[in-house]
Scaffold this motif. Structure first.
Motif, PDB file in Angstrom:
ATOM      1  N   PRO A   2       0.821  -1.212   0.000  1.00 19.37           N
ATOM      2  CA  PRO A   2       0.000   0.000   0.000  1.00 19.37           C
ATOM      3  C   PRO A   2       0.856   1.263   0.000  1.00 19.37           C
ATOM      4  CG  PRO A   2      -0.571  -1.450   1.837  1.00 19.37           C
ATOM      5  CD  PRO A   2       0.635  -2.010   1.176  1.00 19.37           C
ATOM      6  N   SER A   3       0.314   2.299  -0.596  1.00 15.61           N
ATOM      7  CA  SER A   3       1.020   3.573  -0.630  1.00 15.61           C
ATOM      8  C   SER A   3       0.933   4.267   0.723  1.00 15.61           C
ATOM      9  CB  SER A   3       0.410   4.475  -1.695  1.00 15.61           C
ATOM     10  OG  SER A   3       1.010   5.748  -1.650  1.00 15.61           O
ATOM     11  N   THR A   4       2.005   4.915   1.107  1.00 15.94           N
ATOM     12  CA  THR A   4       2.006   5.673   2.359  1.00 15.94           C
ATOM     13  C   THR A   4       1.743   7.152   2.113  1.00 15.94           C
ATOM     14  OG1 THR A   4       4.406   5.955   2.255  1.00 15.94           O
ATOM     15  CG2 THR A   4       3.569   4.069   3.492  1.00 15.94           C
ATOM     16  N   VAL A   5       1.660   7.571   0.855  1.00 19.59           N
ATOM     17  CA  VAL A   5       1.435   8.984   0.547  1.00 19.59           C
ATOM     18  C   VAL A   5       0.057   9.256  -0.054  1.00 19.59           C
ATOM     19  CG1 VAL A   5       3.876   9.539   0.304  1.00 19.59           C
ATOM     20  CG2 VAL A   5       2.592   8.827  -1.690  1.00 19.59           C
ATOM     21  N   ILE A   6      -0.603   8.228  -0.580  1.00 16.40           N
ATOM     22  CA  ILE A   6      -1.926   8.405  -1.171  1.00 16.40           C
ATOM     23  C   ILE A   6      -2.976   8.005  -0.146  1.00 16.40           C
ATOM     24  CG2 ILE A   6      -3.532   7.630  -2.958  1.00 16.40           C
ATOM     25  CD1 ILE A   6      -1.118   7.210  -4.779  1.00 16.40           C
ATOM     26  N   SER A   7      -3.886   8.942   0.129  1.00 17.78           N
ATOM     27  CA  SER A   7      -4.940   8.630   1.094  1.00 17.78           C
ATOM     28  C   SER A   7      -6.220   8.156   0.414  1.00 17.78           C
ATOM     29  CB  SER A   7      -5.243   9.832   1.991  1.00 17.78           C
ATOM     30  OG  SER A   7      -5.766  10.896   1.243  1.00 17.78           O
ATOM     31  N   TYR A  22      -3.743  13.079  -1.457  1.00 21.68           N
ATOM     32  CA  TYR A  22      -2.534  12.682  -0.740  1.00 21.68           C
ATOM     33  C   TYR A  22      -2.677  12.980   0.746  1.00 21.68           C
ATOM     34  CZ  TYR A  22      -0.567  12.188  -5.374  1.00 21.68           C
ATOM     35  OH  TYR A  22      -0.340  11.792  -6.661  1.00 21.68           O
ATOM     36  N   VAL A  23      -1.895  12.299   1.567  1.00 21.82           N
ATOM     37  CA  VAL A  23      -1.974  12.503   3.015  1.00 21.82           C
ATOM     38  C   VAL A  23      -1.595  13.929   3.398  1.00 21.82           C
ATOM     39  CG1 VAL A  23      -1.652  10.079   3.622  1.00 21.82           C
ATOM     40  CG2 VAL A  23       0.344  11.548   3.383  1.00 21.82           C
ATOM     41  N   SER A  24      -0.898  14.627   2.535  1.00 27.51           N
ATOM     42  CA  SER A  24      -0.526  16.023   2.783  1.00 27.51           C
ATOM     43  C   SER A  24      -1.726  16.960   2.674  1.00 27.51           C
ATOM     44  CB  SER A  24       0.547  16.469   1.790  1.00 27.51           C
ATOM     45  OG  SER A  24       0.013  16.508   0.477  1.00 27.51           O
ATOM     46  N   ARG A  42      -5.027  -0.586  -9.895  1.00 32.23           N
ATOM     47  CA  ARG A  42      -5.684  -1.291  -8.799  1.00 32.23           C
ATOM     48  C   ARG A  42      -5.164  -2.705  -8.637  1.00 32.23           C
ATOM     49  NH1 ARG A  42     -11.657   1.386  -9.076  1.00 32.23           N
ATOM     50  NH2 ARG A  42     -10.943   3.396  -8.360  1.00 32.23           N
ATOM     51  N   LEU A  43      -4.717  -3.319  -9.711  1.00 34.65           N
ATOM     52  CA  LEU A  43      -4.160  -4.660  -9.612  1.00 34.65           C
ATOM     53  C   LEU A  43      -2.813  -4.665  -8.893  1.00 34.65           C
ATOM     54  CD1 LEU A  43      -4.974  -6.126 -13.137  1.00 34.65           C
ATOM     55  CD2 LEU A  43      -6.016  -6.742 -10.959  1.00 34.65           C
ATOM     56  N   ARG A  44      -2.087  -3.568  -8.981  1.00 32.98           N
ATOM     57  CA  ARG A  44      -0.770  -3.476  -8.346  1.00 32.98           C
ATOM     58  C   ARG A  44      -0.871  -3.285  -6.847  1.00 32.98           C
ATOM     59  NH1 ARG A  44       2.506   0.217 -12.685  1.00 32.98           N
ATOM     60  NH2 ARG A  44       2.021  -1.109 -14.445  1.00 32.98           N
ATOM     61  N   GLY A  45      -1.935  -2.625  -6.388  1.00 34.96           N
ATOM     62  CA  GLY A  45      -2.078  -2.315  -4.969  1.00 34.96           C
ATOM     63  C   GLY A  45      -2.812  -3.362  -4.274  1.00 34.96           C
TER      64      GLY A  45
END
Length: 45
Positions: A2-7, A22-24, A42-45
């Motif tokens: 999972p991405s840590t920057v995309i909310s 983004y979380v920002s 979506r398949l990658r995440g």
């Protein structure tokens, strides 16, 4: 992983618009994004 920057990520298939928040707090709109590209994301995440 999972991405840590995309909310949040939303896709409007009618307008082919991808919105990424983004979380920002920043949000970006990407226009003319084809549906197959969204499927591959979506398949990658």
């Amino acid at each position: 992983m999972p991405s840590t920057v995309i909310s949040r990520m939303d896709y409007d298939a009618v307008t082919q618009t991808l919105r990424i928040a983004y979380v920002s707090g920043q949000e970006y709109l990407y226009k003319a994004v084809p549906k197959p590209f969204i499927r591959s994301l979506r398949l990658r995440g």
